[in-house]
Motif scaffolding. Sequence first.
Motif, mmCIF file in Angstrom:
data_model
loop_
_atom_site.group_PDB
_atom_site.id
_atom_site.type_symbol
_atom_site.label_atom_id
_atom_site.label_comp_id
_atom_site.label_asym_id
_atom_site.label_seq_id
_atom_site.Cartn_x
_atom_site.Cartn_y
_atom_site.Cartn_z
ATOM 1 N N HIS B 105 -62.491 3.001 -19.562
ATOM 2 C CA HIS B 105 -62.026 4.384 -19.514
ATOM 3 C C HIS B 105 -62.230 4.928 -18.104
ATOM 4 C CE1 HIS B 105 -62.284 5.057 -24.146
ATOM 5 N NE2 HIS B 105 -61.577 4.007 -23.801
ATOM 6 N N ASN B 106 -61.364 4.511 -17.188
ATOM 7 C CA ASN B 106 -61.448 4.997 -15.808
ATOM 8 C C ASN B 106 -60.491 6.173 -15.607
ATOM 9 O OD1 ASN B 106 -58.997 3.793 -15.833
ATOM 10 N ND2 ASN B 106 -59.505 2.132 -14.414
ATOM 11 N N ALA B 107 -60.350 6.594 -14.350
ATOM 12 C CA ALA B 107 -59.499 7.762 -14.071
ATOM 13 C C ALA B 107 -58.075 7.536 -14.553
ATOM 14 C CB ALA B 107 -59.505 8.052 -12.574
ATOM 15 N N GLU B 108 -57.549 6.330 -14.343
ATOM 16 C CA GLU B 108 -56.161 6.071 -14.733
ATOM 17 C C GLU B 108 -55.999 6.153 -16.255
ATOM 18 O OE1 GLU B 108 -54.504 2.422 -13.275
ATOM 19 O OE2 GLU B 108 -52.462 3.139 -13.626
ATOM 20 N N TRP B 109 -57.018 5.697 -16.964
ATOM 21 C CA TRP B 109 -56.963 5.743 -18.433
ATOM 22 C C TRP B 109 -56.799 7.195 -18.903
ATOM 23 C CZ3 TRP B 109 -59.696 7.703 -22.667
ATOM 24 C CH2 TRP B 109 -59.427 7.100 -23.904
ATOM 25 N N TYR B 110 -57.628 8.096 -18.329
ATOM 26 C CA TYR B 110 -57.532 9.506 -18.715
ATOM 27 C C TYR B 110 -56.205 10.096 -18.260
ATOM 28 C CZ TYR B 110 -62.274 9.660 -20.425
ATOM 29 O OH TYR B 110 -63.396 9.437 -21.162
ATOM 30 N N TYR B 111 -55.745 9.665 -17.078
ATOM 31 C CA TYR B 111 -54.457 10.160 -16.580
ATOM 32 C C TYR B 111 -53.337 9.786 -17.575
ATOM 33 C CZ TYR B 111 -50.089 10.192 -14.018
ATOM 34 O OH TYR B 111 -48.791 10.383 -13.683
ATOM 35 N N LEU B 112 -53.336 8.519 -17.999
ATOM 36 C CA LEU B 112 -52.275 8.076 -18.907
ATOM 37 C C LEU B 112 -52.367 8.767 -20.268
ATOM 38 C CD1 LEU B 112 -52.084 4.290 -17.979
ATOM 39 C CD2 LEU B 112 -50.407 6.072 -17.468
ATOM 40 N N ARG B 113 -53.600 9.023 -20.708
ATOM 41 C CA ARG B 113 -53.762 9.789 -21.943
ATOM 42 C C ARG B 113 -53.129 11.166 -21.788
ATOM 43 N NH1 ARG B 113 -57.499 9.477 -26.370
ATOM 44 N NH2 ARG B 113 -57.835 11.708 -26.304
ATOM 45 N N GLY B 114 -53.328 11.748 -20.616
ATOM 46 C CA GLY B 114 -52.727 13.041 -20.311
ATOM 47 C C GLY B 114 -51.204 12.971 -20.313
ATOM 48 N N VAL B 115 -50.683 11.893 -19.726
ATOM 49 C CA VAL B 115 -49.222 11.750 -19.670
ATOM 50 C C VAL B 115 -48.653 11.671 -21.081
ATOM 51 C CG1 VAL B 115 -47.315 10.265 -18.946
ATOM 52 C CG2 VAL B 115 -49.245 10.622 -17.415
ATOM 53 N N ILE B 116 -49.327 10.899 -21.933
ATOM 54 C CA ILE B 116 -48.848 10.748 -23.313
ATOM 55 C C ILE B 116 -48.843 12.110 -24.013
ATOM 56 C CG2 ILE B 116 -49.487 9.803 -25.567
ATOM 57 C CD1 ILE B 116 -50.325 7.229 -24.006
ATOM 58 N N ALA B 117 -49.935 12.864 -23.836
ATOM 59 C CA ALA B 117 -49.992 14.201 -24.447
ATOM 60 C C ALA B 117 -48.872 15.077 -23.900
ATOM 61 C CB ALA B 117 -51.347 14.848 -24.184
ATOM 62 N N GLN B 118 -48.662 15.006 -22.588
ATOM 63 C CA GLN B 118 -47.643 15.864 -21.989
ATOM 64 C C GLN B 118 -46.241 15.513 -22.486
ATOM 65 O OE1 GLN B 118 -47.716 16.265 -17.752
ATOM 66 N NE2 GLN B 118 -45.960 17.643 -17.744
ATOM 67 N N ARG B 119 -45.993 14.216 -22.638
ATOM 68 C CA ARG B 119 -44.672 13.816 -23.135
ATOM 69 C C ARG B 119 -44.411 14.364 -24.527
ATOM 70 N NH1 ARG B 119 -41.691 9.830 -20.319
ATOM 71 N NH2 ARG B 119 -40.213 10.146 -22.006
ATOM 72 N N ARG B 120 -45.489 14.610 -25.275
ATOM 73 C CA ARG B 120 -45.349 15.216 -26.610
ATOM 74 C C ARG B 120 -45.262 16.732 -26.532
ATOM 75 N NH1 ARG B 120 -49.757 11.327 -29.066
ATOM 76 N NH2 ARG B 120 -48.379 9.780 -29.997
ATOM 77 N N GLY B 121 -45.521 17.272 -25.348
ATOM 78 C CA GLY B 121 -45.525 18.729 -25.203
ATOM 79 C C GLY B 121 -46.893 19.319 -25.474
#
Lengths: 291, 189
Positions: B105-121
Amino acid sequence: MFGYVLPRKDLLSEQARARYRAAYCGLCHSLKENYGFRARFLVNYDMTFLYFVLHDGAAAQTERCACPARPFCKKDCLPDEGELGFAADLSVLLSVWKLRDALRDGRLPHRLAAKCALLLYRGAYRKAKARQKEADEVFERQLSRLQALEDAHCASLDRAADAFASLLRVCALYRRDESARRASELLLYHVGRFLYLADALEDLPKDERSGSYNPLRYRFTLQDGKLSQEDRQTLLDTVEASISMAASALELLPASDDDEIRKNIIYYGLPAVLHGVANGTFRKKKRGKKQ
Amino acid sequence: MKDPYEVLGVPHGASEEEIKKAYRDLARKYHPDNYANNPLADLAQEKMKEINEAYDTLMKGGSAPNPSSSYSSGSSGGAFGQVRELIRQGRIDAAESMLDGIATHNAEWYYLRGVIAQRRGWMDEAAQNFRIAVNMDPQNYEYRNAANAASGAGAYTYRQQEYGNSQSDDLCNLCGTMMCLNCLCDCCR
């Protein structure tokens, strides 16, 4: 219906203001034509905005039509080219589902009023449901999802808002062209998210008193029934992020003569309403206007 | 092909200066950075292409500066690269379950989690994850850009634009009164 999706009229040109009024009157007229006189009371600003989202290209010529609120004069109203009829169908469906929601958790006088209104609009609902089967199914599914989330005291703003936003997104199914439909879907999703969260913010004191579900009560730790300064900012930021997403989608809709109205509502109207709700001046202003 | 003047929104016979200005405004609006992590990124890209072509046609071969994204997304290969690819294809649920399977769970992992959430709105969840990513790797432009966008300070910021709530209340009341009068006055229009 919430009445949150409003233009900043003071920033609209005279011509655009007249078109906005004509669309509102057109929706009212369309409700009467399709669903009878009673349905006129369901006219609302949110679905007037839907008309502007769905209507592209050249502006239609206005017609003169009678207005029951002003019996001796006629008003300019837009003719129904499909979008207004669709917005009228959706107005009926949304109103009925909102009344059903009120039946579930309102106080007794509210529940009685909702029951009476539901009886009054029974015929209109049946007709609207037959016309917009897919939308009605989505409304039913998303509202029961929302109720389940509320019963479970969901602490995620996103998940609670997602059910309502997905419900509004279905209004984009009027679009046939895929790109335009996707842009409208994203736009309506984030307008729906805005509506849900702005409503939660406005109802917070009331819900705190009555103990009703409100996502803000679970997402944040309230201090004396209020959001802390920091939490309030977090909430405003996330709603503004939705307004930005709505704007990014708006810029990808096919061009329309009514671009000025669309942009005014998203870029000026929504932020003004959000900040009015946040500092408690929104309804006061509205009440002031009614007097 | 569409009329290039129409695409750029300038009248026929517009001067070179006018064309350049219209092009710059549009290119700024549809810049890929403004649509990073946005489900409509492909539509914005198409629009950008159309604008570039129109500009090229009007400037007779003077080719448009290419406003490509100022960062390269997909900084890592391996599992994170695959997650990015799934997100790019719009397969959000698949991307999420793959990301959940990654133990680091590094910075990129959290970033990608954020991207997934954002794609859902889901902008609140997105902002929370982007903030963690930025804290773990403060130098990363991609993470900072995403964090700003998810907290309402993104490309389509209207903060600078006039809200009206900054005006004094007296002025608002005056406006309200004028609107009331206006309603009464234009009864028979």
